[in-house]
Design an enzyme around this catalytic site. Structure first.
Site, short mmCIF file in Angstrom:
data_model
loop_
_atom_site.label_atom_id
_atom_site.label_comp_id
_atom_site.label_asym_id
_atom_site.label_seq_id
_atom_site.Cartn_x
_atom_site.Cartn_y
_atom_site.Cartn_z
N GLY A 22 0.79 -1.23 0.00
CA GLY A 22 0.00 0.00 0.00
C GLY A 22 0.82 1.27 0.00
O GLY A 22 2.00 1.27 -0.28
N TYR A 23 0.13 2.38 0.33
CA TYR A 23 0.68 3.73 0.18
C TYR A 23 1.17 3.87 -1.25
O TYR A 23 2.34 4.12 -1.54
CB TYR A 23 1.80 4.02 1.20
CG TYR A 23 1.86 5.48 1.57
CD1 TYR A 23 0.83 6.06 2.29
CD2 TYR A 23 2.93 6.28 1.18
CE1 TYR A 23 0.86 7.41 2.61
CE2 TYR A 23 2.97 7.62 1.50
CZ TYR A 23 1.93 8.18 2.22
OH TYR A 23 1.96 9.51 2.54
N LEU A 24 0.22 3.66 -2.15
CA LEU A 24 0.52 3.44 -3.57
C LEU A 24 1.15 4.66 -4.23
O LEU A 24 0.83 5.79 -3.92
CB LEU A 24 -0.77 3.08 -4.31
CG LEU A 24 -1.50 1.83 -3.79
CD1 LEU A 24 -2.77 1.59 -4.61
CD2 LEU A 24 -0.62 0.60 -3.84
N HIS A 25 2.06 4.35 -5.15
CA HIS A 25 2.68 5.38 -5.98
C HIS A 25 2.75 4.86 -7.41
O HIS A 25 2.28 3.74 -7.69
CB HIS A 25 4.06 5.75 -5.44
CG HIS A 25 4.96 4.57 -5.21
ND1 HIS A 25 5.45 3.81 -6.25
CD2 HIS A 25 5.43 3.99 -4.07
CE1 HIS A 25 6.20 2.85 -5.78
NE2 HIS A 25 6.20 2.92 -4.45
N GLU A 26 3.37 5.65 -8.27
CA GLU A 26 3.41 5.32 -9.69
C GLU A 26 4.04 3.95 -9.98
O GLU A 26 3.69 3.31 -10.97
CB GLU A 26 4.19 6.44 -10.41
CG GLU A 26 3.81 6.68 -11.85
CD GLU A 26 2.32 6.75 -12.15
OE1 GLU A 26 1.61 7.48 -11.42
OE2 GLU A 26 1.89 6.07 -13.10
N GLY A 27 4.95 3.50 -9.11
CA GLY A 27 5.55 2.17 -9.29
C GLY A 27 4.49 1.09 -9.21
O GLY A 27 4.33 0.26 -10.12
N HIS A 28 3.72 1.10 -8.12
CA HIS A 28 2.64 0.11 -7.95
C HIS A 28 1.63 0.21 -9.11
O HIS A 28 1.15 -0.80 -9.61
CB HIS A 28 1.87 0.38 -6.66
CG HIS A 28 2.68 0.35 -5.41
ND1 HIS A 28 2.93 1.48 -4.66
CD2 HIS A 28 3.27 -0.66 -4.75
CE1 HIS A 28 3.64 1.16 -3.59
NE2 HIS A 28 3.87 -0.13 -3.61
N SER A 70 9.24 5.07 -4.00
CA SER A 70 9.10 4.14 -2.88
C SER A 70 8.19 4.76 -1.84
O SER A 70 8.22 5.97 -1.61
CB SER A 70 10.48 3.88 -2.25
OG SER A 70 10.33 3.26 -1.00
N SER A 71 7.38 3.91 -1.21
CA SER A 71 6.51 4.41 -0.14
C SER A 71 7.35 5.00 0.98
O SER A 71 6.90 5.89 1.71
CB SER A 71 5.67 3.26 0.42
OG SER A 71 5.01 2.58 -0.63
P1 AMP Z 1 5.70 -2.69 -1.79
O1 AMP Z 1 4.36 -2.07 -1.58
O2 AMP Z 1 6.85 -1.80 -1.48
O3 AMP Z 1 5.81 -4.06 -1.14
O4 AMP Z 1 5.80 -2.96 -3.36
C1 AMP Z 1 4.85 -3.73 -4.01
C2 AMP Z 1 5.35 -4.05 -5.39
O5 AMP Z 1 5.58 -2.84 -6.11
C3 AMP Z 1 6.67 -4.82 -5.38
O6 AMP Z 1 6.68 -5.79 -6.42
C4 AMP Z 1 7.67 -3.73 -5.65
O7 AMP Z 1 8.87 -4.21 -6.24
C5 AMP Z 1 6.90 -2.87 -6.61
N1 AMP Z 1 7.47 -1.53 -6.64
C6 AMP Z 1 7.74 -0.72 -5.58
N2 AMP Z 1 8.32 0.43 -5.99
C7 AMP Z 1 8.45 0.33 -7.33
C8 AMP Z 1 8.98 1.19 -8.34
N3 AMP Z 1 9.51 2.36 -8.04
N4 AMP Z 1 8.95 0.75 -9.61
C9 AMP Z 1 8.42 -0.45 -9.93
N5 AMP Z 1 7.88 -1.29 -9.03
C10 AMP Z 1 7.91 -0.92 -7.75
#
Ligand code: AMP
Length: 282
Positions: free
Chosen positions: A31-37, A185-186
Site C-alpha cells: 500500500g501507500y501506492l505510488h506510480e511504481g505500484h 518508494s513508499s
Molecule cells: P511494496 O508495496 O513496497 O511491497 O511494493 C509492491 C510491489 O511494487 C513490489 O513488487 C515492488 O517491487 C513494486 N514496486 C515498488 N516500488 C516500485 C517502483 N519504483 N517501480 C516499480 N515497481 C515498484
C-alpha cells in the site's frame, strides 16, 4: 472496483473466474501506492481479464527494529488510485485474516538470500514467501507482477514459483523513478528535504558505474569502491552495502560477464533506501 477484506470471499471470487476460464493478474503490495505500484497494475490490466491487487503490511517480513508500526498507510487514497489504474478487486485483509493461527509450518528461503537485503534483514524473505504462498492460494493468479526495484525479491519469488510448481507466470517490471532518478518508494516520505535531494545520487552512482563498465572497466572491487566513494561524498547517508552478483542467481562473480546486478542500500536518518542496476555484459 470492489474492496474485499475476507480471505474466503476473495478465494470464492477467484475460483468463480477460474471456472469461467478467465485469467487473473495479481499485484501484491503493502500500500501507500505510488506510480511504481500503479505501473504494475496497468501492466496487469493489459494482459489479464481480471486484476486483483492486495494491500497488506505483512508483520512477518519486518524485523523487530523495523518500521512495521509506522509504515505509511492511507487506504482511502489507495482505493482511488487502484481504481483509476484499472484494478477490479482490492484485497485488504486485516492481519488476523492472513494469520488466524500461529503457523505450524515455516517456510525458509535457502538460496539467493545470503547477500544484499536478505543478509541484513534476517528472516525478511521467509516472511515474504510465507505471505505470498498464502496470497497465491487465495487469489489463484495466472500472472503476478513484481517490481525490479526489489530485484532480490524478484529472484526469490522466481525460486518460490519454481520450487513449489506454482502454475503462475512472474512478470518483472522495470523500476519507476522520479524525474531526478530516485526510485519511487513508499518509504521516500521518511526523507527530509536535504536527504531527498541527496537520494538521487543512488541511481546516479549506478549510472556512472554502468558508463565505466561500458567503457571497459572490469575490476569488480574497483567499481564497488568507486560507487561507495560517490555515495560517501554526495550523501549524508550511511552505506549499508554495495555489491555485485550474477542475476538472478545472486551468486558471486569471478569475472564481470553475463547478466549482473549492482545493488546498493543506504541508510538515511529515517529511511533505508535501496536501488540497483541489472545489465548484460558480453
Ligand atoms: P511494496 O508495496 O513496497 O511491497 O511494493 C509492491 C510491489 O511494487 C513490489 O513488487 C515492488 O517491487 C513494486 N514496486 C515498488 N516500488 C516500485 C517502483 N519504483 N517501480 C516499480 N515497481 C515498484
Amino acid at each position: 472496483m470492489k474492496v474485499i477484506t475476507k480471505r474466503k470471499e476473495i478465494q470464492e471470487i477467484s475460483l468463480k473466474y477460474k471456472s469461467e476460464g478467465k485469467s487473473i493478474g495479481f499485484i501484491p503490495t503493502m500500500g501507500y501506492l505510488h506510480e511504481g505500484h500503479l505501473t504494475l497494475a496497468k501492466k496487469a490490466r493489459e494482459n489479464n481479464d481480471i486484476v486483483i491487487m492486495s494491500i497488506f503490511v505483512n508483520p512477518l517480513q519486518f524485523g523487530p527494529n523495523e518500521d512495521f508500526e509506522t509504515y505509511p498507510r492511507d487506504l482511502n487514497r489507495d482505493e482511488q488510485l487502484a481504481e483509476n489504474a484499472g484494478v477490479d478487486y482490492l484485497f485488504v485483509p486485516p492481519v488476523e485474516e492472513i494469520y488466524p493461527n500461529s503457523l505450524s509450518i515455516q517456510l525458509t528461503v535457502q538460496n539467493r538470500v545470503n547477500v544484499l537485503c536478505g543478509k541484513k534483514r534476517v528472516g525478511h524473505f521467509d516472511g515474504v514467501v510465507t505471505v505470498l504462498t498464502k496470497l497465491f492460494h487465495l487469489v489463484l493468479p495466472n500472472r503476478v507482477y513484481f517490481g525490479l526495484k526489489d530485484a532480490q525479491q524478484v529472484a526469490v519469488v522466481d525460486s518460490l514459483l519454481e520450487d513449489f510448481f506454482f502454475p503462475i507466470e512472474l512478470v518483472a517490471v522495470d523500476t519507476v523513478r522520479e524525474e531526478d532518478g530516485l526510485a519511487k518508494s513508499s518509504r521516500n516520505v521518511y526523507l527530509n528535504d536535504q536527504e531527498r535531494i541527496e537520494a538521487a545520487q543512488l541511481q546516479k552512482s549506478l549510472q556512472t558505474a554502468k558508463l565505466w563498465i561500458l567503457n571497459g572497466e572490469r575490476n569488480i572491487e574497483k567499481i564497488i569502491s568507486s560507487i561507495k566513494n560517490h555515495l560517501e561524498t554526495t550523501t549524508s547517508g550511511t552505506i549499508d552495502y554495495v555489491e555485485i552478483y550474477q542475476y538472478p542467481t545472486l551468486m558471486p562473480l569471478n569475472e564481470l560477464k553475463g547478466k549482473i546486478i549492482i545493488a546498493l542500500a543506504v541508510q538515511f536518518s529515517k529511511a533505508r533506501l535501496i536501488d540497483n542496476l541489472v545489465m548484460e555484459i558480453s
